[in-house]
Design a protein around this motif. Structure first.
Motif, PDB file in Angstrom:
ATOM      1  N   SER A  94       7.677   5.843   2.213  1.00  0.00           N
ATOM      2  CA  SER A  94       7.999   4.436   1.966  1.00  0.00           C
ATOM      3  C   SER A  94       7.314   3.894   0.721  1.00  0.00           C
ATOM      4  CB  SER A  94       7.598   3.587   3.180  1.00  0.00           C
ATOM      5  OG  SER A  94       8.340   3.962   4.309  1.00  0.00           O
ATOM      6  N   GLU A  95       6.816   4.783  -0.122  1.00  0.00           N
ATOM      7  CA  GLU A  95       6.090   4.369  -1.323  1.00  0.00           C
ATOM      8  C   GLU A  95       6.944   3.518  -2.261  1.00  0.00           C
ATOM      9  OE1 GLU A  95       6.264   7.513  -0.207  1.00  0.00           O
ATOM     10  OE2 GLU A  95       4.204   8.015   0.312  1.00  0.00           O
ATOM     11  N   ASP A  96       8.270   3.629  -2.115  1.00  0.00           N
ATOM     12  CA  ASP A  96       9.179   2.852  -2.960  1.00  0.00           C
ATOM     13  C   ASP A  96       9.659   1.580  -2.264  1.00  0.00           C
ATOM     14  OD1 ASP A  96      10.830   3.887  -1.036  1.00  0.00           O
ATOM     15  OD2 ASP A  96      12.284   4.733  -2.432  1.00  0.00           O
ATOM     16  N   GLY A  97       9.081   1.267  -1.112  1.00  0.00           N
ATOM     17  CA  GLY A  97       9.444   0.074  -0.377  1.00  0.00           C
ATOM     18  C   GLY A  97      10.519   0.294   0.657  1.00  0.00           C
ATOM     19  N   ALA A  98      11.118   1.460   0.665  1.00  0.00           N
ATOM     20  CA  ALA A  98      12.129   1.848   1.652  1.00  0.00           C
ATOM     21  C   ALA A  98      13.256   0.822   1.789  1.00  0.00           C
ATOM     22  CB  ALA A  98      11.479   2.116   3.009  1.00  0.00           C
ATOM     23  N   GLY A  99      13.511   0.094   0.713  1.00  0.00           N
ATOM     24  CA  GLY A  99      14.583  -0.896   0.745  1.00  0.00           C
ATOM     25  C   GLY A  99      14.295  -2.110   1.603  1.00  0.00           C
ATOM     26  N   ASP A 100      13.065  -2.254   2.057  1.00  0.00           N
ATOM     27  CA  ASP A 100      12.707  -3.377   2.927  1.00  0.00           C
ATOM     28  C   ASP A 100      12.532  -4.650   2.100  1.00  0.00           C
ATOM     29  OD1 ASP A 100      11.468  -5.219   4.694  1.00  0.00           O
ATOM     30  OD2 ASP A 100      10.586  -3.576   5.833  1.00  0.00           O
TER      31      ASP A 100
END
Length: 64
Positions: free
Chosen positions: A38-44
């Motif tokens: 989720s290091e890229d924010g996981a689309g959240d």
């Protein structure tokens, strides 16, 4: 998006975990971590809100 948590500043309040539980977790000592993958924010969409909710501003979110 890139997320970083300054472990020297984090106090383990858990506000990030409450705000964006798909992205943040707490380690055994209660300090915040980004969940693996989720290091890229996981689309959240709540990642930036989680950074704002941090009482000591330990989280930074940068656009890639």
């Amino acid at each position: 998006m890139r997320i970083a948590i300054d472990q020297d500043v984090c106090i383990g309040s858990g506000q990030c975990v409450l705000t964006a539980p798909k992205v943040f977790t707490q380690d055994d000592d209660g300090f915040s971590q980004v969940l693996p993958g989720s290091e890229d924010g996981a689309g959240d969409p709540l990642v930036r809100e989680a950074a704002r909710a941090c009482p000591v501003q330990a989280i930074t979110v940068e656009d890639a």
